[in-house]
Design a protein around this motif. Structure first.
Motif, short mmCIF file in Angstrom:
data_model
loop_
_atom_site.label_atom_id
_atom_site.label_comp_id
_atom_site.label_asym_id
_atom_site.label_seq_id
_atom_site.Cartn_x
_atom_site.Cartn_y
_atom_site.Cartn_z
N PHE A 125 48.99 4.30 11.02
CA PHE A 125 48.39 3.35 11.80
C PHE A 125 48.08 4.49 13.00
CE2 PHE A 125 48.47 0.78 15.65
CZ PHE A 125 47.70 -0.42 15.18
N GLY A 126 49.04 5.06 13.48
CA GLY A 126 49.02 5.84 14.76
C GLY A 126 47.93 7.20 14.64
N ILE A 127 47.95 7.60 13.49
CA ILE A 127 47.11 8.76 13.34
C ILE A 127 45.70 8.28 13.46
CG2 ILE A 127 46.54 10.43 11.65
CD1 ILE A 127 49.23 10.62 10.88
N ILE A 128 45.39 7.27 12.52
CA ILE A 128 44.07 6.67 12.70
C ILE A 128 43.59 6.41 14.03
CG2 ILE A 128 42.50 4.72 11.76
CD1 ILE A 128 44.18 4.77 9.21
N LYS A 129 44.44 5.65 14.85
CA LYS A 129 44.13 5.30 16.29
C LYS A 129 43.75 6.56 17.16
CE LYS A 129 44.45 0.71 16.45
NZ LYS A 129 43.29 -0.09 16.68
N ILE A 130 44.76 7.57 16.89
CA ILE A 130 44.29 8.61 17.66
C ILE A 130 43.20 9.32 17.27
CG2 ILE A 130 45.46 11.02 17.98
CD1 ILE A 130 48.20 9.89 17.90
N ALA A 131 42.86 9.34 15.84
CA ALA A 131 41.50 9.98 15.40
C ALA A 131 40.34 9.30 16.21
CB ALA A 131 41.58 10.01 14.10
N ASN A 132 40.72 7.97 16.05
CA ASN A 132 39.49 6.84 16.93
C ASN A 132 39.41 7.63 18.15
OD1 ASN A 132 39.24 4.83 19.06
ND2 ASN A 132 38.34 3.95 17.22
N ILE A 133 40.26 7.70 19.05
CA ILE A 133 40.16 8.22 20.40
C ILE A 133 39.59 9.47 20.59
CG2 ILE A 133 42.66 8.92 21.10
CD1 ILE A 133 40.22 6.41 23.22
N LEU A 134 40.28 10.35 19.89
CA LEU A 134 39.72 11.87 19.69
C LEU A 134 38.04 11.80 19.57
CD1 LEU A 134 42.58 13.77 17.91
CD2 LEU A 134 41.99 13.78 20.71
N SER A 135 37.71 11.04 18.70
CA SER A 135 36.43 11.16 18.21
C SER A 135 35.61 10.55 19.43
CB SER A 135 36.11 10.15 17.25
OG SER A 135 36.75 10.52 16.01
N PHE A 136 36.09 9.36 20.23
CA PHE A 136 35.53 8.95 21.26
C PHE A 136 35.46 9.65 22.56
CE2 PHE A 136 35.95 6.06 25.33
CZ PHE A 136 34.75 5.33 25.08
N VAL A 137 36.58 10.35 22.90
CA VAL A 137 36.60 11.11 23.95
C VAL A 137 36.00 12.74 23.93
CG1 VAL A 137 38.17 12.85 25.55
CG2 VAL A 137 39.10 10.38 24.77
N GLY A 138 36.04 13.05 22.80
CA GLY A 138 35.20 14.23 22.35
C GLY A 138 33.98 14.10 22.36
N LEU A 139 33.22 12.98 21.97
CA LEU A 139 31.54 12.82 21.80
C LEU A 139 31.43 12.42 23.23
CD1 LEU A 139 29.36 12.97 20.29
CD2 LEU A 139 29.81 10.55 19.66
N ASN A 140 32.25 11.78 24.04
CA ASN A 140 32.04 11.54 25.38
C ASN A 140 31.82 12.97 26.34
OD1 ASN A 140 31.99 8.77 27.20
ND2 ASN A 140 33.26 8.55 25.24
N LEU A 141 32.80 13.77 26.12
CA LEU A 141 32.68 15.20 26.69
C LEU A 141 31.55 15.77 26.40
CD1 LEU A 141 36.32 16.36 26.43
CD2 LEU A 141 35.30 15.23 28.54
N PHE A 142 31.22 15.94 25.16
CA PHE A 142 29.89 16.39 24.60
C PHE A 142 28.82 16.07 25.33
CE2 PHE A 142 26.38 16.76 21.45
CZ PHE A 142 26.48 18.26 21.38
N LEU A 143 28.40 14.67 25.14
CA LEU A 143 27.17 13.93 25.59
C LEU A 143 27.13 14.17 27.03
CD1 LEU A 143 26.91 11.18 23.15
CD2 LEU A 143 25.52 13.01 23.21
N LEU A 144 28.18 13.96 27.88
CA LEU A 144 28.18 13.86 29.23
C LEU A 144 28.29 14.95 30.04
CD1 LEU A 144 30.25 10.41 29.62
CD2 LEU A 144 27.71 10.72 29.62
N LEU A 145 29.21 16.13 29.47
CA LEU A 145 29.16 17.37 30.19
C LEU A 145 28.71 18.43 29.42
CD1 LEU A 145 32.85 16.93 31.09
CD2 LEU A 145 31.11 16.64 32.64
N ALA A 146 28.72 18.80 28.07
CA ALA A 146 28.30 19.88 27.45
C ALA A 146 26.82 19.78 27.28
CB ALA A 146 29.04 19.86 26.06
N VAL A 147 26.26 18.86 27.03
CA VAL A 147 24.86 18.89 26.76
C VAL A 147 24.07 19.33 28.10
CG1 VAL A 147 22.84 17.55 26.21
CG2 VAL A 147 24.74 17.25 24.70
N PRO A 148 24.44 18.37 29.14
CA PRO A 148 23.82 18.92 30.85
C PRO A 148 23.89 20.27 30.84
CG PRO A 148 24.96 16.69 30.64
CD PRO A 148 25.34 17.12 29.31
N ALA A 149 25.35 20.88 30.46
CA ALA A 149 25.52 22.29 30.75
C ALA A 149 24.68 23.21 29.90
CB ALA A 149 26.86 22.51 30.62
N ILE A 150 24.24 22.86 28.67
CA ILE A 150 23.62 23.57 27.99
C ILE A 150 22.03 23.49 28.31
CG2 ILE A 150 22.47 23.68 25.50
CD1 ILE A 150 25.35 22.71 24.60
N ILE A 151 21.61 22.37 28.82
CA ILE A 151 20.40 22.39 29.29
C ILE A 151 20.09 23.10 30.53
CG2 ILE A 151 18.55 20.74 30.05
CD1 ILE A 151 19.71 18.54 28.28
#
Length: 502
Positions: free
Chosen positions: A154-180
């Motif tokens: 249960f915990g591993i799946i929940k952590i995978a969920n939040i890691l996906s959420f945080v990772g994509l947030n960081l990519f879309l909100l920080l990494a992509v603007p930096a790349i551009i």
């Protein structure tokens, strides 16, 4: 291993996974408040408030119903699993179809801040519809893991969920603007479609994370057989409907204040006040984490031990330690507000002061969560005795208090009123549940000891926050003294639990 020791171990795992998930999610708050002004963050807060209400409706009380029917004598566990899922699948399908059809009208109804695009709002709503549907389909598979005593998965799946959420947030909100900005690889591709400052990327990240969760739950989903047992479903719906209404009432208590702030305050400040309230409320996350972790472990445990001869004594002992723990967390958070406040610190000094102006409500919100946690513990009596209508009555009174008092006081006192009303509603629900429970399903709680710990924690918080003016050293000295006092008072009982004698 003793029942309480086993329960504590499972709850610790749920707690650890919940802490990791919440803290990772919590770390996004500073990013959001730096990227988005309070008005736009208010949109985020209000959208998630509505999502909480709809999530409860889609679950339809089936999580609690699943645990209850799984432990009924003579129950067919496979049928219970299949049919609780079928109910949610049906509701989610109807919801997606209807909500997509009227998404434009819903957006038009929700928009009050004319600086927010109607098209953007409609896109947010469609993303939310999909998020809610996917999350609803995961409810019963997650409940199955809890019923089988598999907190680690249960915990591993929940952590995978939040890691996906945080990772994509960081990519879309920080990494992509930096790349551009730096014209790095794929900059041209991102430049074609990327919209700087678009709040929708937060919701896209959530949808992807929810989809990842469902994929990880495929082993549980593959065990399903969609065979409808009409008599069983009707019987379960009779049990679950009051649970649904009770859950909705709880969600109203938890989220309607944010919606009312938007609707009842002048348009010029409504989104801003909701944003301040929503950001400051996140500082109560560590106490709400404990309450959630406890609930995840307690519900299947309480149902599975209901037939034991000494179950009442077990529930009372668990309540005692729950109150000890929640009182300590309450004092500890208030003692460290001067550190925690930096999680809602914006770059702009004006915005930073706006967010910090709401710190005064945190002790009140925390005390409300203390009452809510105790209520959740107490509420097991009407679930075990199949008297779920009492949950409807109690939560209904709390919701009515929340709605009426918010309407009366928000226009004058804004989110300060919301915080106090939340505490008043949860405290009322706690007291009502205790009084009705002792009448219909008596459990020998140690009320004097519980009241002593709670009163002590409130006094220490008042001293720490007001008398010592949030001083870190003084607050943590008080916290340490409180913790040592509890350990001294409870040392014999703690030894018995650790040795497996309780």
């Amino acid at each position: 291993m003793s029942n309480i020791k086993k329960f504590a171990g499972q709850t610790a795992i749920y707690g650890l996974s919940t802490v990791i998930s919440r803290v990772l999610g919590f770390l996004l708050t500073p990013l959001y408040v730096k990227l988005y002004p309070a008005k736009l963050y208010g949109v985020f807060t209000v959208m998630y408030s509505w999502a909480s209400i709809l999530n409860a409706m889609l679950a339809f009380g089936m999580e609690t119903t699943f645990f209850r029917y799984l432990n009924k004598s003579g129950s067919d566990k496979e049928k219970v699993y299949n049919n609780t899922f079928i109910v949610i699948l049906f509701l989610a399908s109807i919801f997606v179809g209807m909500a997509f059809l009227f998404s434009g009208s819903i957006a038009q109804w929700m928009v009050t801040d004319h600086t927010t695009s109607l098209t953007d709002y409609a896109q947010y709503i469609r993303l939310f519809i999909l998020i809610l549907a996917v999350d609803a389909l995961a409810v019963i598979p997650f409940a199955k893991l809890r019923a089988e005593g598999r907190p680690l998965k249960f915990g591993i799946i929940k952590i995978a969920n939040i890691l996906s959420f945080v990772g994509l947030n960081l990519f879309l909100l920080l990494a992509v603007p930096a790349i551009i900005k730096n014209d790095l690889m794929f900059a041209g591709f991102f430049r074609e479609w990327y919209r700087p400052g678009w709040l929708g990327y937060v919701f896209v990240s959530n949808l992807v994370a929810s989809a990842v969760t469902l994929v990880l739950l495929l082993p549980q989903l593959m065990e399903l057989r969609l065979k409808v047992d009409r008599p069983l479903i009707l019987d379960m719906l009779n049990y679950s409907f009051p649970v649904l209404v009770a859950n909705l009432s709880f969600i109203i208590n938890e989220n309607s204040d944010k919606i009312f702030l938007k609707e009842l305050l002048p348009e010029s400040i409504a989104e801003q006040e909701a944003g301040i309230y929503g950001a400051c409320a996140k500082l109560a996350i560590f106490l709400s984490i404990f309450v959630q972790a406890f609930r995840l472990g307690a519900e299947p445990f309480f149902f599975s031990h209901a037939k034991n001869k000494n179950s009442g004594d077990t529930y009372a002992t668990i309540m005692n330690y729950f109150i000890m723990a929640i009182s300590l967390i309450f004092v500890g958070i208030v003692a460290n507000i001067e550190i925690l406040k930096h999680f809602i610190s914006a770059k702009d000094p004006v915005q930073r002061e706006l967010y910090w102006s709401g710190l005064k409500i945190i002790p009140v919100l925390l005390l409300g969560y203390v009452s809510l946690g105790i209520y959740m513990n107490l509420s097991i009596w009407y679930k075990l005795s199949d008297q779920t209508r009492y949950g409807l009555y109690i939560s209904g009174i709390g919701a009515l208090m929340t709605i009426v008092l918010n309407i009366i006081f928000i226009p004058k006192y804004s989110y300060v009123a919301s915080a106090w009303i939340s505490f008043a509603a949860y405290s009322t629900m706690m007291v009502l549940s205790y009084l009705l429970g002792q009448k219909h399903y008596p459990i020998p709680y140690n009320v004097k000891k519980a009241f002593g710990y709670l009163l002590s924690s409130v006094i220490l918080v008042i001293i720490s926050y007001h008398l010592f003016d949030r001083n870190l050293i003084a607050g943590n000295i008080l916290f340490a003294l409180f913790a040592l006092s509890i350990l001294y008072i409870e040392k014999k009982s703690i030894r018995k639990i650790l040795s497996g004698n309780i």
